[in-house]
Design a protein around this motif. Structure first.
Motif, PDB file in Angstrom:
ATOM      1  N   SER A  14       0.748  -1.157   0.116  1.00  0.00           N
ATOM      2  CA  SER A  14       0.139   0.131  -0.157  1.00  0.00           C
ATOM      3  C   SER A  14       0.912   1.290   0.136  1.00  0.00           C
ATOM      4  CB  SER A  14      -0.822   0.082   1.394  1.00  0.00           C
ATOM      5  OG  SER A  14      -1.937  -1.047   1.107  1.00  0.00           O
ATOM      6  N   LEU A  15       2.074   1.165   0.942  1.00  0.00           N
ATOM      7  CA  LEU A  15       2.806   2.407   0.790  1.00  0.00           C
ATOM      8  C   LEU A  15       3.446   2.521  -0.634  1.00  0.00           C
ATOM      9  CD1 LEU A  15       4.472   2.022   4.211  1.00  0.00           C
ATOM     10  CD2 LEU A  15       2.851   3.729   3.606  1.00  0.00           C
ATOM     11  N   ALA A 166      -8.529  10.134  -8.551  1.00  0.00           N
ATOM     12  CA  ALA A 166      -7.984   8.769  -8.269  1.00  0.00           C
ATOM     13  C   ALA A 166      -7.300   8.646  -7.027  1.00  0.00           C
ATOM     14  CB  ALA A 166      -7.312   8.311  -9.384  1.00  0.00           C
ATOM     15  N   CYS A 167      -6.219   9.519  -6.978  1.00  0.00           N
ATOM     16  CA  CYS A 167      -5.250   9.125  -5.824  1.00  0.00           C
ATOM     17  C   CYS A 167      -6.027   9.487  -4.774  1.00  0.00           C
ATOM     18  CB  CYS A 167      -4.026  10.196  -6.340  1.00  0.00           C
ATOM     19  SG  CYS A 167      -3.036   9.812  -7.593  1.00  0.00           S
ATOM     20  N   THR A 172      -7.493   7.810   0.664  1.00  0.00           N
ATOM     21  CA  THR A 172      -8.547   7.345   1.416  1.00  0.00           C
ATOM     22  C   THR A 172      -8.501   5.837   1.942  1.00  0.00           C
ATOM     23  OG1 THR A 172      -9.591   9.116   0.688  1.00  0.00           O
ATOM     24  CG2 THR A 172     -10.986   7.744   2.074  1.00  0.00           C
ATOM     25  N   PHE A 173      -8.891   5.002   1.097  1.00  0.00           N
ATOM     26  CA  PHE A 173      -8.766   3.549   1.489  1.00  0.00           C
ATOM     27  C   PHE A 173      -7.793   3.178   2.294  1.00  0.00           C
ATOM     28  CE2 PHE A 173      -7.887  -0.757   0.277  1.00  0.00           C
ATOM     29  CZ  PHE A 173      -9.173  -1.342   0.625  1.00  0.00           C
ATOM     30  N   ILE A 174      -6.465   3.446   1.873  1.00  0.00           N
ATOM     31  CA  ILE A 174      -5.294   3.343   2.573  1.00  0.00           C
ATOM     32  C   ILE A 174      -5.235   3.635   3.851  1.00  0.00           C
ATOM     33  CG2 ILE A 174      -2.741   2.875   2.304  1.00  0.00           C
ATOM     34  CD1 ILE A 174      -3.034   2.675  -0.565  1.00  0.00           C
ATOM     35  N   PHE A 178      -4.815   1.649   7.455  1.00  0.00           N
ATOM     36  CA  PHE A 178      -3.575   1.567   8.387  1.00  0.00           C
ATOM     37  C   PHE A 178      -4.244   1.969   9.677  1.00  0.00           C
ATOM     38  CE2 PHE A 178      -0.517   1.895   5.344  1.00  0.00           C
ATOM     39  CZ  PHE A 178       0.812   1.933   6.117  1.00  0.00           C
ATOM     40  N   PHE A 179      -5.221   2.452   9.876  1.00  0.00           N
ATOM     41  CA  PHE A 179      -5.954   2.573  11.196  1.00  0.00           C
ATOM     42  C   PHE A 179      -6.661   1.435  11.779  1.00  0.00           C
ATOM     43  CE2 PHE A 179      -5.497   7.163  10.227  1.00  0.00           C
ATOM     44  CZ  PHE A 179      -4.802   7.832  11.286  1.00  0.00           C
TER      45      PHE A 179
END
Length: 224
Positions: A14-15, A166-167, A172-174, A178-179
């Motif tokens: 994801s990163l 798109a970014c 937002t999803f990633i 993470f949280f």
């Protein structure tokens, strides 16, 4: 252990994806600021009236197949290059400090930086969309400025807002991912002594877990 490796793989991937998003925005921003030699052919100076203050604009003259381009204002392009650059560098550092050095606070910081980047990207999206709207309205209201056969086109610049949108969705999803990881899995994943060396798991300070502090190992291998 397999699930922990899978979670780490997903988060690190994801990163990497976030870094690629930042690089895409930077690269596309630079591409849209490249000089256009066609303006010299028609004696058009984008930094002078009537074009100054009405960027971005892209138009075709008298059926010419190559468009004339007055690129984005410097503020828009600079912001789209500078902020994603620092965010991308941070995400690379996060791979090292969060999942190699296993610093819990850096995982939380990464989530916060992702959210901050979403806010910045959203602000840039609004700024870019507004510049396109103002330039488009100006082009429609001032047809006498151009020669006959002029055709204003903004699809080239609108595509940038699609990239930003798109970014924003990806970021937002990633951030949520993470949280979610931080609240549900991080404590277990980061305190496995096979992966994380700390005082709590030091054999000379006691036994990890429920019996921690109940005894210690002596130099001759005995236990007291």
């Amino acid at each position: 252990m397999a699930y922990k490796i899978l979670r780490f793989t997903i988060l690190i991937s994801s990163l990497v994806l976030l870094t690629l998003c930042c690089l895409t925005i930077i690269g596309y921003s630079i591409y849209q600021t490249l000089p256009n030699d066609k303006t010299d052919k028609y004696s058009i100076n984008c930094e002078k009236e009537p074009y100054e203050g009405h960027h971005p604009i892209r138009f075709y003259v008298d059926g010419d197949k190559e468009a004339l381009v007055c690129p984005w204002p410097a503020v828009n392009s600079s912001a789209r290059i500078i902020f994603p650059f620092f965010s991308g560098v941070f995400f690379i550092l996060s791979i090292y400090f969060s999942f190699y050095k296993k610093k819990k606070w850096f995982v939380w910081l990464t989530g916060a930086v992702i959210i901050l980047t979403v806010v910045i990207l959203f602000a840039l999206l609004i700024l870019d969309a507004n510049e396109i709207r103002l330039s488009s309205n100006w082009c429609k209201k001032n047809p006498t400025i151009f020669t006959d056969g002029i055709d204003c086109s903004y699809l080239f610049f609108i595509s940038m807002t699609f990239v930003e949108a798109a970014c924003i969705i990806i970021f937002t999803f990633i951030a949520a991912l993470f949280f979610y990881f931080g609240f549900k899995y991080m404590e277990d994943d980061f305190t496995n002594w096979d992966l994380d060396y700390n005082d709590e798991n030091d054999p000379y300070l006691g036994i990890s877990g429920a019996g921690a502090g109940a005894g210690y190992l002596t130099d001759d291998g005995g236990y007291h």
